[in-house]
Design a protein around this motif. Structure first.
Motif, PDB file in Angstrom:
ATOM      1  N   GLY A  17     -41.328 -53.638  65.274  1.00 42.47           N
ATOM      2  CA  GLY A  17     -41.478 -52.182  65.253  1.00 42.47           C
ATOM      3  C   GLY A  17     -40.630 -51.522  64.196  1.00 42.47           C
ATOM      4  O   GLY A  17     -40.805 -50.342  63.885  1.00 42.47           O
TER       5      GLY A  17
ATOM      6  N   ARG B 102     -44.723 -48.278  68.244  1.00 39.06           N
ATOM      7  CA  ARG B 102     -44.953 -47.541  69.490  1.00 39.06           C
ATOM      8  C   ARG B 102     -44.277 -46.169  69.400  1.00 39.06           C
ATOM      9  O   ARG B 102     -44.560 -45.425  68.496  1.00 39.06           O
TER      10      ARG B 102
ATOM     11  N   GLY C 295     -44.005 -56.352  68.958  1.00 40.00           N
ATOM     12  CA  GLY C 295     -44.138 -56.631  67.521  1.00 40.00           C
ATOM     13  C   GLY C 295     -42.965 -56.069  66.746  1.00 40.00           C
ATOM     14  O   GLY C 295     -42.097 -55.395  67.302  1.00 40.00           O
TER      15      GLY C 295
ATOM     16  N   ASP D  61     -31.587 -61.173  67.943  1.00 41.70           N
ATOM     17  CA  ASP D  61     -31.620 -59.756  68.333  1.00 41.70           C
ATOM     18  C   ASP D  61     -30.346 -59.333  69.051  1.00 41.70           C
ATOM     19  O   ASP D  61     -30.260 -59.306  70.269  1.00 41.70           O
TER      20      ASP D  61
ATOM     21  N   ASN E 241     -37.147 -61.686  72.592  1.00 44.66           N
ATOM     22  CA  ASN E 241     -35.880 -61.885  71.885  1.00 44.66           C
ATOM     23  C   ASN E 241     -35.432 -63.339  71.925  1.00 44.66           C
ATOM     24  O   ASN E 241     -34.269 -63.645  71.669  1.00 44.66           O
TER      25      ASN E 241
ATOM     26  N   ASP F 109     -38.917 -44.895  65.948  1.00 40.03           N
ATOM     27  CA  ASP F 109     -38.908 -44.266  64.623  1.00 40.03           C
ATOM     28  C   ASP F 109     -38.818 -45.286  63.490  1.00 40.03           C
ATOM     29  O   ASP F 109     -38.733 -44.917  62.317  1.00 40.03           O
ATOM     30  N   GLY F 110     -38.782 -46.566  63.830  1.00 38.45           N
ATOM     31  CA  GLY F 110     -38.739 -47.589  62.787  1.00 38.45           C
ATOM     32  C   GLY F 110     -37.366 -47.765  62.153  1.00 38.45           C
ATOM     33  O   GLY F 110     -37.205 -48.536  61.210  1.00 38.45           O
ATOM     34  N   ARG F 111     -36.393 -47.064  62.693  1.00 35.63           N
ATOM     35  CA  ARG F 111     -35.060 -47.118  62.079  1.00 35.63           C
ATOM     36  C   ARG F 111     -34.034 -47.817  62.963  1.00 35.63           C
ATOM     37  O   ARG F 111     -34.244 -47.980  64.166  1.00 35.63           O
TER      38      ARG F 111
HETATM   39  P1  AMP Z   1     -35.533 -54.808  71.393  1.00 35.95           P
HETATM   40  O1  AMP Z   1     -35.343 -54.561  72.859  1.00 35.95           O
HETATM   41  O2  AMP Z   1     -34.540 -54.114  70.507  1.00 35.95           O
HETATM   42  O3  AMP Z   1     -35.647 -56.249  71.068  1.00 35.95           O
HETATM   43  O4  AMP Z   1     -36.929 -54.110  71.001  1.00 35.95           O
HETATM   44  C1  AMP Z   1     -38.101 -54.226  71.748  1.00 35.95           C
HETATM   45  C2  AMP Z   1     -39.259 -53.739  70.947  1.00 35.95           C
HETATM   46  O5  AMP Z   1     -39.080 -52.380  70.559  1.00 35.95           O
HETATM   47  C3  AMP Z   1     -39.526 -54.485  69.651  1.00 35.95           C
HETATM   48  O6  AMP Z   1     -40.908 -54.558  69.465  1.00 35.95           O
HETATM   49  C4  AMP Z   1     -38.867 -53.614  68.614  1.00 35.95           C
HETATM   50  O7  AMP Z   1     -39.416 -53.794  67.327  1.00 35.95           O
HETATM   51  C5  AMP Z   1     -39.166 -52.243  69.150  1.00 35.95           C
HETATM   52  N1  AMP Z   1     -38.192 -51.238  68.699  1.00 35.95           N
HETATM   53  C6  AMP Z   1     -36.912 -51.109  69.093  1.00 35.95           C
HETATM   54  N2  AMP Z   1     -36.344 -50.048  68.482  1.00 35.95           N
HETATM   55  C7  AMP Z   1     -37.273 -49.495  67.684  1.00 35.95           C
HETATM   56  C8  AMP Z   1     -37.299 -48.380  66.803  1.00 35.95           C
HETATM   57  N3  AMP Z   1     -36.244 -47.599  66.617  1.00 35.95           N
HETATM   58  N4  AMP Z   1     -38.448 -48.138  66.143  1.00 35.95           N
HETATM   59  C9  AMP Z   1     -39.537 -48.896  66.316  1.00 35.95           C
HETATM   60  N5  AMP Z   1     -39.579 -49.946  67.140  1.00 35.95           N
HETATM   61  C10 AMP Z   1     -38.471 -50.258  67.818  1.00 35.95           C
END
Ligand code: AMP
Ligand code: MG
Length: 502
Positions: free
Chosen positions: A101, A130, A99, A270, A261, A133-135
């Protein structure tokens, strides 16, 4: 509704009209929430071309009111901020619920070329964060910003990037970095994993609801198909195949093609540990975290197909029969090969198609592999080749191209075949060069160029990011004074590693 009001005065957030079509889906599809503000946000860069897609101009985006809104510190009027839920396969393994994040969808704006959703990436935690940190950090936000706009300028389907704003708030990654928000735009951010989510949860009603939303909103022409869900799978498969052909033709590697992605609209989505091929190696892995090379340059073609299978599997209850799904998925390789063939013919300046062109093109990739030739420079310089130089002068004439090879005789041998092929279609040097220069970029987002701009930005100077954007907006045009952006990577760049950390 397009209600962007131009009053002659500076545009302010109040002039934007935002709605949120995605929010019309039932609450199970998302969580409504506000972005989390960042302290003392500042403007880093904005894309004029992206701004125009929503009726704005980049200069307005540097105003305090927009900087606050694009960082998530204030809300653009009409926003209905939410984080969407999705799941996905990561590195081939079912990962369960993921989701948004750290991304928050504000809503959509009807622009001159159609609807664009606005999404703030890095705007704080959500129920889907999860352990995260949301950043997002300034480094990765600049990479996503520049590459989104670079890919668009190369003519490859992609999500767009409107702006980057930053804050001095510290964010822990391998090192301590600072926070940033990249504002992304796309007609939709629905992913393959959005469908997998409902399939794996055994929720057929939600699955159908999402498929109907996507068809009605983005693929209305498929409504009349005998089996609209099979037609959707076939069309997404086609778009994905064409997109990846576009990647192969410029040497772009996505790096983390997990099903979460993969865009349902066939857009490159992404930007994380991506890379552009430099020293050619067909098995190059751009993502340091991808030890098995699942997403290498060579493998990303088959992985694109694998991902379509994952989507097909999720859509199966709607499609009805395995045969119909299989038929939809079978379009992948023929579409990919036809598109790549078309792109490679253009890259070689060939106007006609001959039965043994495949062998000629493969021959070029073989000699490129043998000498690990710089992908971008080679294709660009190939345009300088003269068909009818006197034989005793050929090597001299070909020098700028030959110089890229360690094994020059291998190139010479291939050039004999290439010249013969060009003569066969009575190719005219100047015309061919002009046509080749329109498809073989001189400037791509090399990792070291991004890194230089990032390091400058980390010291508070954003001019490098903006200058690099300006160069990448015209990838096919020689830009006097910007030669350094076309140069081979320096020695220190050999040690650059990009990973999933962002
Ligand atoms: P990604 O591999 O970057 O496409 O991310 C995979 C999953 O991890 C997605 O659900 C993202 O929203 C979540 N995610 C990646 N980095 C963060 C973060 N710093 N804080 C929260 N969720 C993250
Ligand atoms: Mg992702």
């Amino acid at each position: 509704m397009a209600l962007i009001l131009f009053t002659g005065a500076a545009i302010t957030p109040a002039d934007l009209h935002i709605e949120n079509g995605f929010a019309a889906l039932p609450p199970a599809f998302y969580t409504r929430l506000m972005p989390t503000p960042l302290p003392a946000p500042y403007f880093v860069a904005a894309s004029e071309r992206a701004a125009r897609l929503i009726g704005l101009d980049a200069a307005s985006l540097a105003q305090d009111d927009f900087v606050a809104a694009l960082t998530g510190n204030s809300l653009l009027p009409g926003s209905e901020p939410l984080a969407a839920v999705y799941s996905g396969h990561q590195f081939g393994v079912w990962a369960g619920q993921l989701g948004d994040g750290r991304a928050i969808l504000l809503g959509d704006i009807d622009g001159p070329e159609g609807r664009m959703e606005l999404q703030l990436k890095g705007a704080g935690k959500t129920p889907y964060s999860r352990m995260g940190d949301g950043r997002a950090v300034l480094r990765s936000s600049i990479r996503e910003f520049l590459c989104s706009e670079a890919m668009a300028a190369l003519g490859i389907p992609t999500t767009r990037a409107l702006s980057v704003t930053g804050s001095n708030q510290r964010v822990m990654r391998e090192n301590i970095e600072t926070a940033a928000v990249v504002t992304r735009m796309a007609p939709s951010f629905v992913r393959f994993g959005s469908f997998e989510h409902w399939h794996y949860r055994d929720k057929p009603d939600e699955l159908k609801r999402l498929a109907d939303y996507v068809i009605d909103t983005f693929y209305a022409e498929l409504r009349g198909a005998e089996n609209p869900y099979a037609a959707l799978l076939a069309e997404v498969t086609r778009r994905t195949a064409r997109m990846i052909a576009g990647w192969q033709a410029v040497g772009f590697m996505h790096g983390v093609m997990n099903t979460d992605n993969m865009s349902i609209l066939g857009l490159t989505l992404d930007y994380g540990p991506f890379g552009f091929m430099e020293a050619f190696d067909v098995n190059h892995i751009c993502n340091h975290t991808d030890q098995g090379g699942r997403y290498s340059y060579a493998n990303q073609v088959a992985i694109g197909h694998w991902n379509c299978y994952a989507l097909g599997n999720a859509l199966l209850p709607l499609i009805g029969t395995v045969e119909a799904a299989q038929q939809a998925l079978d379009v992948y390789m023929p579409v990919f090969e036809a598109k790549l063939d078309e792109l490679l013919h253009a890259k070689l300046g060939l106007r006609t198609f001959e039965a043994d062109d495949r062998a000629l093109i493969d021959g070029l990739f073989t000699v490129m592999q043998g000498s690990h030739v710089d992908f971008t420079l080679l294709f660009r310089r190939l345009g300088e080749l003269q068909v009818d130089a006197p034989t005793d002068q050929l090597e001299l004439r070909d020098e700028p191209i030959r110089d890229l090879f360690i094994d020059r005789p291998a190139f010479d041998e291939w050039a004999v075949r290439y010249r013969a092929r060009l003569r066969k279609e009575a190719s005219v040097d100047a015309e061919r060069r002009a046509a080749m220069n329109r498809v073989n970029p001189i400037y791509v987002l090399r990792n070291y160029l991004a890194q230089q701009a990032i390091e400058q930005a980390q010291n508070g100077d954003y001019t490098g990011v903006r200058e690099l954007l300006a160069v990448l907006e015209h990838p096919f045009d020689e830009q006097p004074g910007k030669e350094r952006y076309a140069a081979l990577p320096p020695d220190w760049a050999a040690h650059l590693e990009v990973s999933c950390s962002s």
